[in-house]
Scaffold this active site. Structure first.
Site, mmCIF file in Angstrom:
data_model
loop_
_atom_site.group_PDB
_atom_site.id
_atom_site.type_symbol
_atom_site.label_atom_id
_atom_site.label_comp_id
_atom_site.label_asym_id
_atom_site.label_seq_id
_atom_site.Cartn_x
_atom_site.Cartn_y
_atom_site.Cartn_z
ATOM 1 N N ARG A 177 0.867 -1.180 0.000
ATOM 2 C CA ARG A 177 0.000 0.000 0.000
ATOM 3 C C ARG A 177 0.903 1.229 0.000
ATOM 4 N NH1 ARG A 177 -2.222 -3.542 3.869
ATOM 5 N NH2 ARG A 177 -4.318 -4.305 3.319
ATOM 6 N N LYS A 236 -2.172 -2.719 7.704
ATOM 7 C CA LYS A 236 -3.434 -2.322 8.341
ATOM 8 C C LYS A 236 -3.674 -3.132 9.606
ATOM 9 C CE LYS A 236 -6.410 -0.419 4.716
ATOM 10 N NZ LYS A 236 -7.683 -0.610 3.989
ATOM 11 N N HIS A 239 -1.932 3.086 -6.430
ATOM 12 C CA HIS A 239 -2.907 2.005 -6.283
ATOM 13 C C HIS A 239 -2.957 1.136 -7.538
ATOM 14 C CE1 HIS A 239 -6.068 0.194 -3.985
ATOM 15 N NE2 HIS A 239 -6.996 0.397 -4.900
ATOM 16 N N ARG A 269 0.036 -1.154 -7.586
ATOM 17 C CA ARG A 269 -0.187 -2.248 -6.625
ATOM 18 C C ARG A 269 -1.072 -3.328 -7.245
ATOM 19 N NH1 ARG A 269 -1.319 -3.916 -1.120
ATOM 20 N NH2 ARG A 269 -3.540 -4.142 -0.686
ATOM 21 N N HIS A 287 -4.464 -8.587 2.490
ATOM 22 C CA HIS A 287 -5.920 -8.601 2.624
ATOM 23 C C HIS A 287 -6.295 -9.584 3.728
ATOM 24 C CE1 HIS A 287 -6.604 -7.233 -1.831
ATOM 25 N NE2 HIS A 287 -6.316 -6.226 -1.017
ATOM 26 N N TYR A 308 -10.037 -10.128 -8.380
ATOM 27 C CA TYR A 308 -9.134 -10.588 -9.437
ATOM 28 C C TYR A 308 -9.608 -11.902 -10.068
ATOM 29 C CZ TYR A 308 -5.947 -7.205 -7.363
ATOM 30 O OH TYR A 308 -5.386 -6.065 -6.869
#
Length: 306
Positions: free
Chosen positions: A155, A179, A251, A254, A277, A286
């Site tokens: 990120r 995150k 983004h 990425r 994730h 995807y």
């Protein structure tokens, strides 16, 4: 109930218990304070009823916000009221019956492998021989940023805030804190390591950077390069590489990292781990990449394929 005090308590919990980043906290604050202001003349956000929340969401929709933005604002409200309920500050959750706006799960624009190659090649050329108007330090730094971004799929906030220690170790993997304060291991290609080494040599010539713990230091509130600066420089690089600036962002690079891995045989679960994730459903945007790969596999190898 004092709504401003309740919002502050909620944000403190998100920071202390869930490790929310400053960007996340700022977004929650904006959404909750906007909601509170919109309900001026009513009971206030913290004391809102289900009817109040329905009215607020209708107003947000009427103002023309995209479905994704509406969903984000509703998510902030839901977490806020769940916090109030858990803390005994409310006896109910008024968002419980609110229906989430439907938002399409679409894949952001993705660069092809050839386009990504053009971007990286241009960054390397400029690092070796900066064009007029661009300082060598900025060109070498941008090359390192782009190479590391495409090699790792970080990120943008993770990328610009990388510690200096990452570049001081000549290893193929390093650990990044993402995150929710969660750690994950990401790969580092030979080209990315070489670009970082070149950047370290240039970085060492700046006395102001000597004491910084960050790989990409800057005179900013955080002490490292603002993500907005990198995004701006990346778009300018794209234009010089013959690509539309609107098609390139951190983004997008990425997502190119993830898409290109899948196109070349990577497993969806592996990509999920690399991207950081927490839920596989986030990575499933995807799926169409896998479908295209499987269709090609059948067409190329099935005995009855045309």
């Amino acid at each position: 109930m004092n709504t401003p005090a309740a919002i502050e308590a909620f944000l403190e919990m998100m920071s202390a218990e869930r490790g929310a980043s400053q960007n996340t906290l700022d977004a929650y604050r904006r959404d909750l304070e906007d909601g509170h202001r919109s309900m001026h003349g009513k009971s206030g956000l913290a004391a809102a009823t289900s009817a109040d929340i329905a009215w607020l969401m209708d107003r947000i929709a009427a103002e023309g916000f995209a479905a994704s933005t509406q969903a984000r604002k509703l998510s902030a409200l839901r977490q806020f009221f769940r916090f109030l309920y858990a803390e005994g500050l409310r006896a109910d959750d008024p968002t419980g019956t609110t229906v989430s706006p439907k938002k399409p799960r679409t894949l952001p624009g993705v660069l092809s492998e050839a386009e990504t190659g053009r971007l990286l090649d241009r960054a390397l050329d400029e690092a070796r021989s900066p064009p007029q108007g661009i300082e060598r330090e900025a060109a070498v730094r941008l090359h390192a940023l782009v190479e590391v971004l495409y090699a790792t799929g970080l990120r943008v906030s993770e990328l610009v805030g990388l510690p200096l220690a990452v570049a001081l170790r000549d290893e193929r993997f390093f650990v990044v804190r993402g995150k929710g304060n969660k750690e994950r291991m990401v790969p580092l290609s030979g080209k990315a390591r070489a670009a970082m080494t070149a950047w370290l040599s240039v970085r060492a010539t700046d006395p102001a950077a000597a004491e910084s713990p960050f790989l990409f230091p800057a005179r900013s509130d955080t002490g490292f390069l603002p993500r907005q600066v990198f995004a701006r420089d990346l778009k300018a690089l794209a234009v010089r590489a013959g690509l539309p600036s609107s098609a390139v962002s951190p983004h997008v690079v990425r997502h190119a990292f993830a898409s290109h891995l899948l196109q070349n045989g990577a497993d969806l679960r592996a990509v999920q781990l690399l991207l950081g994730h927490s839920d596989i459903s986030t990575t499933q945007i995807y799926t169409h990449v896998l479908e295209e790969r499987l269709m090609k596999l059948v067409n190329d190898h099935h005995p009855l394929a045309d």
